[in-house]
Design a protein around this motif. Structure first.
Motif, short mmCIF file in Angstrom:
data_model
loop_
_atom_site.label_atom_id
_atom_site.label_comp_id
_atom_site.label_asym_id
_atom_site.label_seq_id
_atom_site.Cartn_x
_atom_site.Cartn_y
_atom_site.Cartn_z
N ASN A 127 0.96 14.91 -8.34
CA ASN A 127 2.24 15.11 -8.44
C ASN A 127 2.21 15.84 -9.43
O ASN A 127 3.89 16.11 -10.62
CB ASN A 127 3.06 13.49 -8.10
CG ASN A 127 1.98 12.49 -9.46
OD1 ASN A 127 1.38 12.48 -9.93
ND2 ASN A 127 2.43 11.29 -8.98
N SER B 199 10.63 12.83 -1.88
CA SER B 199 8.63 12.50 -1.62
C SER B 199 8.01 12.25 -0.47
O SER B 199 7.17 12.28 0.15
CB SER B 199 7.89 11.72 -2.93
OG SER B 199 7.80 13.24 -3.89
N TYR C 35 5.11 1.23 1.40
CA TYR C 35 5.34 2.84 2.08
C TYR C 35 4.25 3.81 2.62
O TYR C 35 4.55 3.40 4.03
CB TYR C 35 6.02 4.22 1.15
CG TYR C 35 6.32 5.67 2.54
CD1 TYR C 35 8.21 5.12 2.72
CD2 TYR C 35 5.87 7.08 1.79
CE1 TYR C 35 8.28 5.46 3.21
CE2 TYR C 35 6.37 7.02 3.02
CZ TYR C 35 7.82 7.58 3.13
OH TYR C 35 8.28 8.41 3.97
N ILE C 36 3.04 3.65 2.56
CA ILE C 36 2.30 4.12 3.68
C ILE C 36 2.04 2.99 4.39
O ILE C 36 2.15 3.40 5.77
CB ILE C 36 -0.07 3.39 2.08
CG1 ILE C 36 0.59 4.38 1.04
CG2 ILE C 36 -0.57 4.13 3.66
CD1 ILE C 36 -0.10 4.81 0.24
N PHE D 139 -0.72 12.68 2.08
CA PHE D 139 -0.68 11.74 0.94
C PHE D 139 -1.16 12.14 -0.67
O PHE D 139 -0.50 11.13 -1.82
CB PHE D 139 -2.15 10.90 1.02
CG PHE D 139 -1.49 9.08 2.63
CD1 PHE D 139 0.12 8.45 2.41
CD2 PHE D 139 -1.54 9.55 3.66
CE1 PHE D 139 0.97 7.99 3.43
CE2 PHE D 139 -0.80 8.98 5.02
CZ PHE D 139 -0.22 8.26 4.37
N THR E 59 7.09 12.88 -6.13
CA THR E 59 7.05 11.66 -7.23
C THR E 59 6.07 10.32 -6.56
O THR E 59 6.27 10.52 -4.94
CB THR E 59 8.10 10.95 -7.43
OG1 THR E 59 9.03 11.63 -8.93
CG2 THR E 59 8.55 9.18 -8.90
N ALA E 60 4.84 9.40 -6.60
CA ALA E 60 4.29 8.95 -5.63
C ALA E 60 5.05 7.48 -5.12
O ALA E 60 6.09 6.58 -5.87
CB ALA E 60 3.65 8.44 -6.24
N GLN E 61 4.89 7.59 -4.24
CA GLN E 61 5.59 5.59 -3.24
C GLN E 61 5.50 4.15 -3.65
O GLN E 61 3.87 5.21 -4.23
CB GLN E 61 5.20 6.17 -2.06
CG GLN E 61 6.04 7.39 -1.76
CD GLN E 61 8.22 7.78 -1.53
OE1 GLN E 61 8.61 7.06 -1.11
NE2 GLN E 61 8.25 8.55 -1.78
N LEU F 270 3.41 1.46 -2.95
CA LEU F 270 1.89 1.80 -2.09
C LEU F 270 2.61 0.94 -0.70
O LEU F 270 1.85 1.05 0.74
CB LEU F 270 0.87 1.02 -2.81
CG LEU F 270 0.46 1.19 -3.81
CD1 LEU F 270 -0.48 0.89 -3.90
CD2 LEU F 270 -0.03 2.58 -3.81
N PRO G 260 1.71 13.60 -3.31
CA PRO G 260 2.36 12.75 -4.11
C PRO G 260 1.82 11.72 -4.79
O PRO G 260 2.59 11.63 -6.29
CB PRO G 260 3.90 12.22 -2.89
CG PRO G 260 3.36 12.98 -1.29
CD PRO G 260 2.03 13.99 -2.05
N TYR G 261 0.59 11.32 -4.36
CA TYR G 261 -0.19 10.32 -5.28
C TYR G 261 -0.71 10.82 -6.11
O TYR G 261 -0.84 10.58 -7.60
CB TYR G 261 -0.72 8.91 -4.46
CG TYR G 261 0.57 8.41 -3.90
CD1 TYR G 261 0.82 7.22 -4.24
CD2 TYR G 261 0.96 8.96 -1.94
CE1 TYR G 261 1.47 6.61 -3.42
CE2 TYR G 261 1.45 8.34 -1.38
CZ TYR G 261 1.96 6.84 -2.44
OH TYR G 261 2.26 5.52 -1.59
N ALA G 262 -1.70 11.56 -5.96
CA ALA G 262 -2.93 12.35 -7.02
C ALA G 262 -2.21 13.37 -7.50
O ALA G 262 -2.63 13.64 -8.65
CB ALA G 262 -3.98 12.67 -7.02
#
Length: 180
Positions: A138, A86, A150-151, A131, A144-146, A148, A134-136
């Motif tokens: 998934n 992701s 990672y942003i 973004f 898979t959400a990273q 935060l 993977p976050y919303a």
């Protein structure tokens, strides 16, 4: 990777609505394949350096490599591999989209040469999808959400890549006196 490239390719349809710089229109332009090859030999490795940096951040910084080597068939290892995939999706999609804006002009992008609104909208949509998926989304896509944290890291890596790409472009223009 195919899904990432599909999103990017759709965004490139907006390029037909872009405009070229005024000084580019002053005289007929000629394709210089020799120049493109030398430019590629410089910018390919630059891109690879930032890919390796991303691999190191995801692999060591987020524990992917250690989790996978400890017990490669565990749920923890699978989670970390999904984090890696992701994270690579986000970085790869946004980087290839944004760097196109760096190379669309020989000037300083967004300051001396602004893309048209369709190009800006398409770029914004790709960054948002990079973004959002993977976050919303998934549950729709196998992402898979990273974490935060990672942003800002990925934004920093992409920003450093854009600055390096701009500097290499300026250097190329000074050495060759041409922009491809």
């Amino acid at each position: 990777m195919l899904f990432q490239n599909l999103i990017y390719d759709f965004s490139q349809f907006a390029v037909v609505f872009d405009r070229v710089d005024e000084d580019f229109l002053l005289q007929p332009q000629h394709w210089r394949t020799k120049g493109m090859l030398s430019f590629t030999f410089v910018n390919g490795p630059i891109s690879s350096v930032f890919d390796v940096i991303t691999f190191i951040i995801l692999g060591y910084g987020f524990g992917v490599f250690s989790a996978y080597h400890t017990d490669p068939i565990s749920a923890n290892a699978a989670y970390h591999v999904a984090i890696f995939q992701s994270g690579w999706f986000i970085e790869g999609l946004i980087t290839q989209t944004v760097v196109m804006l760096m190379f669309r002009t020989k000037q300083i992008p967004f300051i001396q040469s602004k893309p048209t609104w369709p190009v800006n909208v398409a770029t914004g949509i790709v960054v948002l999808l990079g973004f959002l998926i993977p976050y919303a989304l998934n549950n729709v896509f196998p992402m898979t959400a990273q974490p935060l944290v990672y942003i800002p890291i990925v934004i920093g890596v992409i920003g450093a890549y854009c600055i390096t790409a701009q500097l290499s472009k300026v250097g190329y223009i000074k050495v060759t006196k041409n922009w491809l």
